[in-house]
Design a protein around this motif. Structure first.
Motif, PDB file in Angstrom:
ATOM      1  N   SER A  27       1.037  -1.216  -0.219  1.00  0.00           N
ATOM      2  CA  SER A  27      -0.040   0.067  -0.093  1.00  0.00           C
ATOM      3  C   SER A  27       0.745   1.265  -0.097  1.00  0.00           C
ATOM      4  N   GLU A  28       0.452   2.274  -0.981  1.00  0.00           N
ATOM      5  CA  GLU A  28       1.217   3.458  -0.832  1.00  0.00           C
ATOM      6  C   GLU A  28       0.199   4.603  -0.156  1.00  0.00           C
ATOM      7  N   ASN A  29       0.600   5.117   0.812  1.00  0.00           N
ATOM      8  CA  ASN A  29      -0.418   6.231   1.141  1.00  0.00           C
ATOM      9  C   ASN A  29       0.378   7.750   1.300  1.00  0.00           C
ATOM     10  N   LYS A  30       1.427   7.722   0.987  1.00  0.00           N
ATOM     11  CA  LYS A  30       2.447   8.968   1.002  1.00  0.00           C
ATOM     12  C   LYS A  30       2.346   9.768  -0.328  1.00  0.00           C
ATOM     13  N   PHE A  31       2.911   9.448  -1.222  1.00  0.00           N
ATOM     14  CA  PHE A  31       3.147  10.061  -2.398  1.00  0.00           C
ATOM     15  C   PHE A  31       3.695   9.293  -3.596  1.00  0.00           C
ATOM     16  N   ILE A  32       3.326   9.542  -4.908  1.00  0.00           N
ATOM     17  CA  ILE A  32       3.810   8.664  -5.962  1.00  0.00           C
ATOM     18  C   ILE A  32       5.219   9.338  -6.225  1.00  0.00           C
ATOM     19  N   LEU A  33       6.104   8.343  -6.598  1.00  0.00           N
ATOM     20  CA  LEU A  33       7.530   8.606  -6.802  1.00  0.00           C
ATOM     21  C   LEU A  33       7.701   8.899  -8.335  1.00  0.00           C
ATOM     22  N   ARG A  34       8.319  10.155  -8.691  1.00  0.00           N
ATOM     23  CA  ARG A  34       8.871  10.358  -9.919  1.00  0.00           C
ATOM     24  C   ARG A  34       9.687  11.657  -9.629  1.00  0.00           C
ATOM     25  N   GLU A  35      10.617  12.033 -10.581  1.00  0.00           N
ATOM     26  CA  GLU A  35      11.311  13.086 -10.445  1.00  0.00           C
ATOM     27  C   GLU A  35      10.860  14.497 -10.412  1.00  0.00           C
ATOM     28  N   ASN A  36       9.721  14.581 -10.938  1.00  0.00           N
ATOM     29  CA  ASN A  36       9.119  16.045 -10.873  1.00  0.00           C
ATOM     30  C   ASN A  36       7.961  15.988  -9.913  1.00  0.00           C
ATOM     31  N   ILE A  37       7.792  14.962  -9.022  1.00  0.00           N
ATOM     32  CA  ILE A  37       6.553  15.165  -8.362  1.00  0.00           C
ATOM     33  C   ILE A  37       6.165  16.085  -7.431  1.00  0.00           C
ATOM     34  N   TYR A  38       7.579  17.078  -7.121  1.00  0.00           N
ATOM     35  CA  TYR A  38       7.638  18.045  -6.367  1.00  0.00           C
ATOM     36  C   TYR A  38       6.883  19.290  -6.818  1.00  0.00           C
ATOM     37  N   GLU A  39       6.442  19.220  -8.174  1.00  0.00           N
ATOM     38  CA  GLU A  39       5.825  20.192  -8.873  1.00  0.00           C
ATOM     39  C   GLU A  39       4.361  19.967  -8.700  1.00  0.00           C
ATOM     40  N   PHE A  40       3.783  18.830  -8.076  1.00  0.00           N
ATOM     41  CA  PHE A  40       2.451  18.601  -7.974  1.00  0.00           C
ATOM     42  C   PHE A  40       2.017  18.274  -6.622  1.00  0.00           C
ATOM     43  N   ASN A  41       2.809  17.520  -5.735  1.00  0.00           N
ATOM     44  CA  ASN A  41       2.221  17.353  -4.441  1.00  0.00           C
ATOM     45  C   ASN A  41       2.230  18.385  -3.356  1.00  0.00           C
ATOM     46  N   GLN A  42       3.009  19.332  -3.583  1.00  0.00           N
ATOM     47  CA  GLN A  42       2.725  20.650  -2.824  1.00  0.00           C
ATOM     48  C   GLN A  42       1.323  21.435  -3.237  1.00  0.00           C
ATOM     49  N   ASP A  43       0.720  21.084  -4.397  1.00  0.00           N
ATOM     50  CA  ASP A  43      -0.482  21.793  -4.619  1.00  0.00           C
ATOM     51  C   ASP A  43      -1.680  21.299  -3.893  1.00  0.00           C
ATOM     52  N   THR A  44      -2.554  22.059  -3.187  1.00  0.00           N
ATOM     53  CA  THR A  44      -3.640  21.542  -2.354  1.00  0.00           C
ATOM     54  C   THR A  44      -4.900  20.749  -3.382  1.00  0.00           C
ATOM     55  N   LYS A  45      -4.960  21.322  -4.399  1.00  0.00           N
ATOM     56  CA  LYS A  45      -5.752  20.513  -5.484  1.00  0.00           C
ATOM     57  C   LYS A  45      -5.496  19.063  -5.815  1.00  0.00           C
ATOM     58  N   TRP A  46      -4.023  18.937  -5.852  1.00  0.00           N
ATOM     59  CA  TRP A  46      -3.521  17.614  -6.060  1.00  0.00           C
ATOM     60  C   TRP A  46      -3.920  16.828  -4.838  1.00  0.00           C
ATOM     61  N   GLN A  47      -3.553  17.334  -3.789  1.00  0.00           N
ATOM     62  CA  GLN A  47      -3.672  16.477  -2.454  1.00  0.00           C
ATOM     63  C   GLN A  47      -5.077  16.184  -2.325  1.00  0.00           C
ATOM     64  N   GLN A  48      -6.050  17.186  -2.532  1.00  0.00           N
ATOM     65  CA  GLN A  48      -7.331  17.061  -2.498  1.00  0.00           C
ATOM     66  C   GLN A  48      -8.029  15.964  -3.328  1.00  0.00           C
ATOM     67  N   MET A  49      -7.536  15.813  -4.508  1.00  0.00           N
ATOM     68  CA  MET A  49      -7.966  14.928  -5.539  1.00  0.00           C
ATOM     69  C   MET A  49      -7.454  13.480  -5.322  1.00  0.00           C
ATOM     70  N   MET A  50      -6.210  13.351  -4.877  1.00  0.00           N
ATOM     71  CA  MET A  50      -5.528  12.130  -4.487  1.00  0.00           C
ATOM     72  C   MET A  50      -6.044  11.408  -3.264  1.00  0.00           C
ATOM     73  N   LYS A  51      -6.577  12.183  -2.365  1.00  0.00           N
ATOM     74  CA  LYS A  51      -6.792  11.801  -0.918  1.00  0.00           C
ATOM     75  C   LYS A  51      -7.816  10.430  -1.032  1.00  0.00           C
ATOM     76  N   ASP A  52      -8.771  10.131  -2.013  1.00  0.00           N
ATOM     77  CA  ASP A  52      -9.535   9.264  -2.145  1.00  0.00           C
ATOM     78  C   ASP A  52      -9.121   8.000  -2.921  1.00  0.00           C
ATOM     79  N   LEU A  53      -8.007   8.228  -3.497  1.00  0.00           N
ATOM     80  CA  LEU A  53      -7.483   7.154  -4.317  1.00  0.00           C
ATOM     81  C   LEU A  53      -6.732   5.978  -3.646  1.00  0.00           C
ATOM     82  N   LYS A  54      -7.082   4.846  -3.439  1.00  0.00           N
ATOM     83  CA  LYS A  54      -6.277   3.818  -3.061  1.00  0.00           C
ATOM     84  C   LYS A  54      -5.025   3.445  -4.000  1.00  0.00           C
ATOM     85  N   VAL A  55      -3.936   3.592  -3.333  1.00  0.00           N
ATOM     86  CA  VAL A  55      -2.786   3.171  -4.327  1.00  0.00           C
ATOM     87  C   VAL A  55      -1.787   2.177  -3.884  1.00  0.00           C
ATOM     88  N   TRP A  56      -1.622   1.038  -4.720  1.00  0.00           N
ATOM     89  CA  TRP A  56      -0.620  -0.015  -4.370  1.00  0.00           C
ATOM     90  C   TRP A  56       0.603   0.217  -5.345  1.00  0.00           C
TER      91      TRP A  56
END
Length: 788
Positions: free
Chosen positions: A237-266
């Protein structure tokens, strides 16, 4: 949120974006979002039955009538006749882009998509094809249509490795992903956690652990990171963040966090192919030859300039398609050769149809119908197939091409004479070597390329049901070491043509009044990092609909280690007598061969890879110009994943997000992280070449405004290139070293270092959370060493 600008140009070439300021980011309107939503949903789990009711209704009818199309040709008629005769490639069968019978049907289906008068007709046809046409053929034709339809600029599909992960990941991983079950995973995870907690707790209290200074792992590969963290090849299970080199461009954004909070990731750790039963040294390079970004790059290049798209209708002649394709082959081989040198390997072996292929290859892939890909044993003999008629056609073509280059002219079937001693005639050679529809005298030159790949796969002329083979699809062929051997023989035709062109003189190379005094290059460092690739299309979980609306609530990712490099810069010091408009080019190449012998420039020119090219206006006096590797316009960062893109579209569809057209990287870019070959701990000696030259405006300069480069690759616009110089200049022709060195050139010796990112894990005590993924690997290590 910072959105990465879509980058355009092909390998070693720069797009028009380098000449102009970036356009204002465009926001998608409702009509665009409806189209984008449709494209994302229609390829969701494409090998499964279509589950969207609205698309099932639309798919009841395919518009075969001529009045619905701007053009109706023989390929469309043949496709219709094949449908009526039930002779189309069945669903579930292997589809090969380079199987003649498959390509003919795919061309007809593409034409039905491309020439549809309106989106409604297009949509009906796509829905019908999704339900009735072979899955591979459907995705191929649809991708071509999305790329080339002029009214589809800005619309995108998921990356090919997200639509068909089976083409890119080994069968072990594919099996695990396809049998993933959420409820079963929950129970197993609970039971395993109880067991593992006891196991690791007791183990760490033993003398064996306390006294251990190292660990031993059989057949260890540097990219098998999960073993050092104590993880297995299963889903976590992955409950922190998706790994990729430019993820810092996205995971600091509140809209990105909001939309990903209900997505279950493995995620599941995934390996490259291994030399399990065929042992040869090439397996050490599998991290490079099987790199998803590299293979996707070659795939999209051959869709942008597909062999059956004619240059006039699609504008491909404007982009010098033949020369571009041939030069890209040359550049890919140069890049591969440098990677071989980093491991102490030498020249790419010569290819011959009549000699043994020393290096065997087992791709360890499985097609979505359950059939595994064919493999080739070590010391394989190609001519033992027994299809001598096809082999004679292939070898006859190569002989014929070499003969006409030696003669210096070609007389076509209609009596037209072509002078092959003109530099621009490389376009003819490139078209012939690609075997595209613009080849002169198609009867002699068009199909050789397809036949060669069919011969590798033991596929006959009109065979419909073909055994899966990596050489039959662009997205898989670069995995095989034989690919580089065979394409080296293609590049040798390119070099043979250039052999007869006059060498550049000092007067041609010199730029009076301009001197390139110095270039300072920052430290070049490579390393292996981790990335998550979206493989949700492999899921067999039940699709969820709420009020008729699809709910994307689960995603699967493949976590893989791949080569990357630290961002670097170089600074030019240029003196100019007066203001000048110039183009600056930068190349990288080897210094020594595998034995440590210096390679002469006369031979080495074929090994240089162009990494940068940009326009600049010099002022009189001294000019200091700093260029960052992030500024290279022919490269792209990691693409936004399928799951994220779908969530962005749905948020925008509900009015909660402004969807920018440049939300993902352009499909045609080369992976930024593969610019540099893997270095050595002590520094791998390489050299860089820099040149300043006068700006020569391209013939299509006035068309710079015909496409928006923030979300389009500009295929066929004629405006992709910064100037009209030959690709690879000044290394395109043979070199007279007495004439070559001029003041506006500069060579720089540079070492490339390699940092082992897994070094802290080599001892048990170095990682206290053994059995769990270490998130500080992605966060603290990059912050400390690479200042990202």
């Amino acid at each position: 949120m910072k959105i990465a600008i879509a980058l355009l140009a092909c390998l070693g070439l720069v797009a028009a974006a380098s000449f102009h300021q970036t356009h204002e980011v465009k926001i998608a309107d409702k009509e665009f979002l409806e189209k984008q939503k449709f494209l994302f949903e229609i390829v969701y789990r494409v090998e499964d039955p279509l589950m969207f009711e609205e698309y099932i209704k639309k798919g009841q009818k395919f518009y075969f009538e001529q009045s619905y199309y701007t053009k109706y040709d023989k390929y469309m008629m043949k496709f219709y006749e094949g449908y009526k005769a039930h002779s189309l490639l069945p669903k579930g069968e292997f589809f090969g882009e380079l199987v003649k019978a498959h390509a003919m049907q795919a061309r007809g289906l593409f034409n039905f998509f491309y020439y549809a008068k309106d989106f409604e007709t297009f949509m009906h046809n796509v829905c019908w094809a999704r339900m009735h046409v072979n899955e591979g053929m459907f995705v191929y034709a649809l991708t071509l249509a999305v790329i080339h339809r002029p009214d589809f600029h800005g619309l995108i599909l998921p990356s090919i490795y997200e639509i068909f992960p089976q083409y890119f990941f080994n069968s072990k991983f594919v099996y695990e992903a396809e049998k993933f079950d959420y409820e079963m995973w929950t129970k197993m995870n609970m039971y395993e956690k109880e067991y593992m907690d006891v196991y690791y707790k007791d183990y760490k209290n033993t003398n064996m652990y306390q006294n251990s200074d190292y660990m031993y792992m059989k057949d260890w590969k540097m990219w098998q990171w999960w073993k050092l963290m104590g993880l297995g090849e299963r889903f976590y299970s992955e409950n922190k963040f998706i790994l990729r080199e430019n993820i810092y461009e996205f995971n600091q954004d509140t809209k990105w966090q909001q939309m990903m909070k209900d997505l279950k990731v493995w995620y599941m750790p995934v390996d490259y192919s291994r030399d399990l039963n065929m042992y040869n040294e090439e397996s050490k390079l599998s991290y490079f030859t099987e790199d998803l970004g590299l293979n996707a790059y070659w795939y999209y290049l051959n869709l942008d300039y597909s062999f059956f798209l004619d240059g006039n209708t699609f504008g491909l002649k404007n982009d010098r398609r033949g020369e571009l394709w041939l030069y890209t082959v040359h550049q890919l081989l140069s890049r591969y050769y440098m990677e071989r040198l980093s491991h102490g390997y030498g020249e790419i072996p010569e290819f011959s149809w009549y000699n043994q292929i020393e290096m065997g290859y087992d791709p360890q892939l499985i097609y979505y119908n359950g059939i595994g890909y064919s493999y080739r044993k070590n010391y394989y003999e190609l001519e033992t197939y027994g299809n001598f008629k096809m082999l004679d056609k292939i070898t006859g073509f190569m002989t014929r091409v070499q003969n006409i280059i030696d003669m210096g002219y070609y007389k076509t079937a209609d009596g037209h004479m072509i002078d092959l001693r003109k530099p621009e005639s490389v376009e003819y050679i490139g078209n012939m070597m690609q075997g595209n529809i613009d080849s002169m005298d198609k009867m002699f030159y068009q199909f050789w390329y397809m036949f060669a790949h069919m011969y590798f796969a033991d596929a006959d002329y009109y065979q419909m049901e073909v055994y899966p083979n990596v050489m039959l699809n662009f997205e898989t062929m670069m995995r095989d070491p034989m690919y580089y051997m065979f394409y080296k023989s293609i590049a040798q035709i390119y070099f043979k043509f250039m052999h007869y062109l006059p060498k550049y003189t000092k007067e041609q190379l010199m730029m009076p009044g301009v001197t390139l005094k110095n270039v300072e290059v920052s430290e070049l460092v490579t390393y292996f990092d981790l990335v998550d690739f979206d493989v949700t299309n492999l899921m067999n979980d039940k699709m969820v609909f709420h009020d008729g609306k699809f709910v994307w609530d689960k995603s699967l990712y493949a976590r893989q280690m791949r080569l990357n490099h630290k961002p670097f810069t170089y600074t030019y010091t240029i003196e100019s007598d007066k203001p000048e408009k110039v183009v600056l080019r930068a190349f990288i190449g080897p210094k020594f061969d595998e034995f440590g012998r210096m390679i002469s420039l006369t031979e080495n020119r074929m090994n240089f890879m162009e990494i940068d090219e940009f326009y600049y206006e010099l002022k009189a006096g001294t000019n200091m110009i700093t260029r960052k590797s992030n500024d290279f316009y022919w490269t792209v960062k990691d693409r936004t994943t399928y799951s994220e893109l779908y969530y962005y579209v749905m948020m925008a569809f509900d009015g909660k997000y402004d969807f920018p057209l440049d939300i993902s990287e352009a499909h045609c870019g080369f992976p930024d992280r593969l610019i540099l070959p893997m270095g050595w701990k002590k520094g791998m000696p390489m050299q860089m070449f820099f040149m300043v030259m006068p700006y020569s405006a391209p013939a299509k300069h006035e068309q710079f405004s015909t496409f928006d480069y923030t979300y389009s690759c500009g295929i066929g616009s004629g405006a992709r290139f910064i100037d009209d110089m030959p690709f690879g200049y000044p290394f395109d022709r043979e070199i007279d070293e007495y004439e070559f060195y001029v003041p506006n050139m500069y060579f720089k010796d540079v070492p490339i270092y390699h940092v082992d990112t897994m070094e802290p894990y080599y001892k048990y005590k170095g990682y206290t959370n053994y059995g769990q993924f270490d998130y500080t690997f992605f966060r603290d290590y990059y912050t400390k060493y690479f200042k990202l």
